[in-house]
Design a protein around this motif. Structure first.
Motif, PDB file in Angstrom:
ATOM      1  N   GLY A 101      37.263  59.135  35.770  1.00  0.00           N
ATOM      2  CA  GLY A 101      38.933  58.567  34.359  1.00  0.00           C
ATOM      3  C   GLY A 101      39.248  57.207  35.036  1.00  0.00           C
ATOM      4  N   GLY A 102      39.438  57.637  36.324  1.00  0.00           N
ATOM      5  CA  GLY A 102      40.293  56.950  37.165  1.00  0.00           C
ATOM      6  C   GLY A 102      39.542  54.844  36.665  1.00  0.00           C
ATOM      7  N   SER A 103      38.250  54.565  36.482  1.00  0.00           N
ATOM      8  CA  SER A 103      38.113  53.783  36.107  1.00  0.00           C
ATOM      9  C   SER A 103      38.449  52.938  35.250  1.00  0.00           C
ATOM     10  N   SER A 104      38.451  54.168  34.146  1.00  0.00           N
ATOM     11  CA  SER A 104      38.608  53.957  32.794  1.00  0.00           C
ATOM     12  C   SER A 104      40.280  53.728  32.659  1.00  0.00           C
ATOM     13  N   ASN A 105      40.910  54.071  33.163  1.00  0.00           N
ATOM     14  CA  ASN A 105      42.577  54.078  33.014  1.00  0.00           C
ATOM     15  C   ASN A 105      42.378  52.443  33.759  1.00  0.00           C
ATOM     16  N   ALA A 106      41.599  51.565  34.642  1.00  0.00           N
ATOM     17  CA  ALA A 106      42.037  50.264  34.918  1.00  0.00           C
ATOM     18  C   ALA A 106      41.470  49.882  34.377  1.00  0.00           C
ATOM     19  N   ALA A 107      40.308  49.550  33.563  1.00  0.00           N
ATOM     20  CA  ALA A 107      40.113  49.053  32.211  1.00  0.00           C
ATOM     21  C   ALA A 107      41.369  48.795  31.349  1.00  0.00           C
ATOM     22  N   ALA A 108      41.066  50.203  31.561  1.00  0.00           N
ATOM     23  CA  ALA A 108      42.431  49.891  30.164  1.00  0.00           C
ATOM     24  C   ALA A 108      43.982  49.323  29.887  1.00  0.00           C
ATOM     25  N   THR A 109      44.135  49.332  31.877  1.00  0.00           N
ATOM     26  CA  THR A 109      45.123  48.541  31.321  1.00  0.00           C
ATOM     27  C   THR A 109      45.031  47.155  31.417  1.00  0.00           C
ATOM     28  N   LEU A 110      43.683  47.726  32.363  1.00  0.00           N
ATOM     29  CA  LEU A 110      43.504  44.926  32.614  1.00  0.00           C
ATOM     30  C   LEU A 110      43.701  44.503  30.929  1.00  0.00           C
ATOM     31  N   LYS A 111      43.083  45.468  29.846  1.00  0.00           N
ATOM     32  CA  LYS A 111      42.782  44.902  28.354  1.00  0.00           C
ATOM     33  C   LYS A 111      44.088  45.323  28.348  1.00  0.00           C
ATOM     34  N   ALA A 112      45.048  46.623  28.050  1.00  0.00           N
ATOM     35  CA  ALA A 112      46.624  45.980  27.304  1.00  0.00           C
ATOM     36  C   ALA A 112      47.463  45.263  28.004  1.00  0.00           C
ATOM     37  N   LEU A 113      47.041  45.009  29.220  1.00  0.00           N
ATOM     38  CA  LEU A 113      48.031  43.538  29.877  1.00  0.00           C
ATOM     39  C   LEU A 113      47.404  42.038  29.557  1.00  0.00           C
ATOM     40  N   ASN A 114      46.380  42.139  29.126  1.00  0.00           N
ATOM     41  CA  ASN A 114      45.488  40.863  28.781  1.00  0.00           C
ATOM     42  C   ASN A 114      46.331  41.034  26.918  1.00  0.00           C
ATOM     43  N   LYS A 115      45.871  41.588  26.381  1.00  0.00           N
ATOM     44  CA  LYS A 115      47.255  41.841  25.382  1.00  0.00           C
ATOM     45  C   LYS A 115      48.158  41.177  24.743  1.00  0.00           C
ATOM     46  N   LEU A 116      49.135  41.834  25.957  1.00  0.00           N
ATOM     47  CA  LEU A 116      50.586  42.143  25.999  1.00  0.00           C
ATOM     48  C   LEU A 116      50.819  40.947  26.282  1.00  0.00           C
ATOM     49  N   ASN A 117      50.437  40.338  26.960  1.00  0.00           N
ATOM     50  CA  ASN A 117      50.980  39.210  27.681  1.00  0.00           C
ATOM     51  C   ASN A 117      50.450  38.075  27.758  1.00  0.00           C
ATOM     52  N   ASN A 118      49.387  38.447  25.849  1.00  0.00           N
ATOM     53  CA  ASN A 118      48.460  37.094  25.460  1.00  0.00           C
ATOM     54  C   ASN A 118      47.879  36.450  26.588  1.00  0.00           C
ATOM     55  N   LEU A 119      47.230  36.970  27.845  1.00  0.00           N
ATOM     56  CA  LEU A 119      46.847  36.806  28.877  1.00  0.00           C
ATOM     57  C   LEU A 119      45.109  35.308  28.348  1.00  0.00           C
ATOM     58  N   LYS A 120      44.452  35.693  27.087  1.00  0.00           N
ATOM     59  CA  LYS A 120      43.738  35.775  26.374  1.00  0.00           C
ATOM     60  C   LYS A 120      42.174  35.425  27.660  1.00  0.00           C
ATOM     61  N   LEU A 121      42.289  36.618  28.280  1.00  0.00           N
ATOM     62  CA  LEU A 121      41.327  36.573  29.545  1.00  0.00           C
ATOM     63  C   LEU A 121      39.621  37.175  28.439  1.00  0.00           C
ATOM     64  N   THR A 122      38.961  36.526  28.623  1.00  0.00           N
ATOM     65  CA  THR A 122      37.483  36.839  27.735  1.00  0.00           C
ATOM     66  C   THR A 122      37.248  38.190  28.929  1.00  0.00           C
ATOM     67  N   ASN A 123      36.402  38.657  28.199  1.00  0.00           N
ATOM     68  CA  ASN A 123      35.714  40.018  28.080  1.00  0.00           C
ATOM     69  C   ASN A 123      34.786  39.950  30.586  1.00  0.00           C
ATOM     70  N   LYS A 124      34.095  39.113  29.830  1.00  0.00           N
ATOM     71  CA  LYS A 124      33.538  38.307  31.289  1.00  0.00           C
ATOM     72  C   LYS A 124      34.367  38.568  32.866  1.00  0.00           C
ATOM     73  N   ILE A 125      35.350  37.814  31.955  1.00  0.00           N
ATOM     74  CA  ILE A 125      36.947  37.645  33.497  1.00  0.00           C
ATOM     75  C   ILE A 125      37.645  38.810  33.497  1.00  0.00           C
ATOM     76  N   LEU A 126      37.500  39.823  32.303  1.00  0.00           N
ATOM     77  CA  LEU A 126      38.411  41.307  32.833  1.00  0.00           C
ATOM     78  C   LEU A 126      37.451  41.831  33.516  1.00  0.00           C
ATOM     79  N   MET A 127      36.053  41.983  33.225  1.00  0.00           N
ATOM     80  CA  MET A 127      34.625  42.676  34.027  1.00  0.00           C
ATOM     81  C   MET A 127      34.616  41.750  35.605  1.00  0.00           C
ATOM     82  N   ASP A 128      34.879  40.987  35.787  1.00  0.00           N
ATOM     83  CA  ASP A 128      35.007  40.085  37.523  1.00  0.00           C
ATOM     84  C   ASP A 128      36.605  40.618  37.869  1.00  0.00           C
ATOM     85  N   ILE A 129      37.625  41.296  37.603  1.00  0.00           N
ATOM     86  CA  ILE A 129      38.557  41.470  37.987  1.00  0.00           C
ATOM     87  C   ILE A 129      38.810  43.222  38.561  1.00  0.00           C
ATOM     88  N   ALA A 130      38.158  43.507  37.215  1.00  0.00           N
ATOM     89  CA  ALA A 130      37.675  44.813  37.640  1.00  0.00           C
ATOM     90  C   ALA A 130      36.570  45.785  38.669  1.00  0.00           C
TER      91      ALA A 130
END
Length: 281
Positions: A101-130
């Motif tokens: 649950g906690g891990s999923s919440n973090a990933a969902a937050t990263l994905k949402a902020l990527n979309k809302l702020n139009n960061l255009k981060l790839t999944n590979k970059i998001l996974m490195d941050i994750a």
């Protein structure tokens, strides 16, 4: 005016979990098959003048120990957001249940902020941050059915042609498991190398009972009721029964809906839930 954005934060079960060894960085190497399932938390991102976190239905920490806070701060420090959000969590995934649950919440937050702020981060970059937040967080960037190894950062798609024909019964014991406690207590098991670290292929002839979770003996030595739950599931038609992650959630895999529903009625003294795998292309 910007609208509230909602995202589902799904959970997972582990079909088998092998803890191989302790790494020099004090993490453990694992082998596991992660299956994303449709039990989920809901995260709402409400436009705000500053970042806030609120949980509507459970007493969870809202400080820096919360993975949502960690995910928000990492991206904000990197991109210096001009707009901020109050994140409201509707918590359904059990805390300390081994369902990520906690891990999923973090990933969902990263994905949402990527979309809302139009960061255009790839999944590979998001996974490195994750991975900076937790070992299971990278999996939830893409989810689905994956073979996960290393400390959790190595992820490969895993085929299972019968995935749409199985149903999963979750049984939630009344205790929770601290993951750090579970890993501290698994050291003795790591001394023995005479067991297989491979899993059988997920094909039409899958040998379900060859899947094993190394944490079952650890958790079961303190909470033997997990073995009682496991036996009831097997005695009532489960193809496989086991512990998810380091616990405490137990689950049974079924291909017979009638048997599944009958078994669920046997656990009227536990919270239970029937879930299905999330299928992603």
């Amino acid at each position: 005016m910007e609208k509230t954005y909602k995202i589902k934060s799904y959970s997972k079960i582990n079909l088998g979990l092998k803890v191989l060894n302790l790494r020099p960085d004090n993490f453990h190497n694992i082998n596991s098959i992660f299956i994303e399932v449709d039990l989920c938390d809901i995260l709402q991102f409400v436009p705000s003048d500053s970042f806030k976190l609120k949980c509507v239905n459970k007493n969870i920490p809202l400080d820096n120990s919360n993975t949502i806070v960690q995910a928000y701060k990492i991206l904000n420090e990197k991109f210096d957001f001009r707009k901020h959000y109050e994140i409201i969590v509707d918590k359904n995934i059990p805390v300390g249940g081994g369902m990520g649950g906690g891990s999923s919440n973090a990933a969902a937050t990263l994905k949402a902020l990527n979309k809302l702020n139009n960061l255009k981060l790839t999944n590979k970059i998001l996974m490195d941050i994750a991975l900076k937040i937790g070992s299971d967080v990278p999996f939830f960037i893409e989810g689905g059915l994956k073979f996960v190894y290393g400390r959790g950062e190595k992820i490969k798609p895993h085929m299972f042609s019968l995935i749409d024909a199985i149903y999963i019964l979750l049984v939630f014991p009344k205790f929770s498991i601290d993951t750090s406690w579970a890993y501290k207590n698994i050291k003795k098991k790591l001394q023995y190398k005479n067991y297989s670290t491979k899993f059988p292929p997920l094909d039409s002839n899958v040998k379900w009972k060859l899947f094993e979770n190394d944490f079952e003996d650890i958790v079961g030595s303190t909470y033997p009721e997990i073995f009682e739950i496991k036996n009831i599931l097997y005695e009532n038609g489960a193809l496989y029964s086991g512990l998810s992650g380091s616990g405490s959630t137990m689950f049974g895999v079924y291909n017979d809906k009638i048997a599944l529903k009958k078994t669920k009625q046997l656990f009227n003294h536990y919270n239970t839930l029937i879930v299905s795998p999330i299928q992603r292309k």
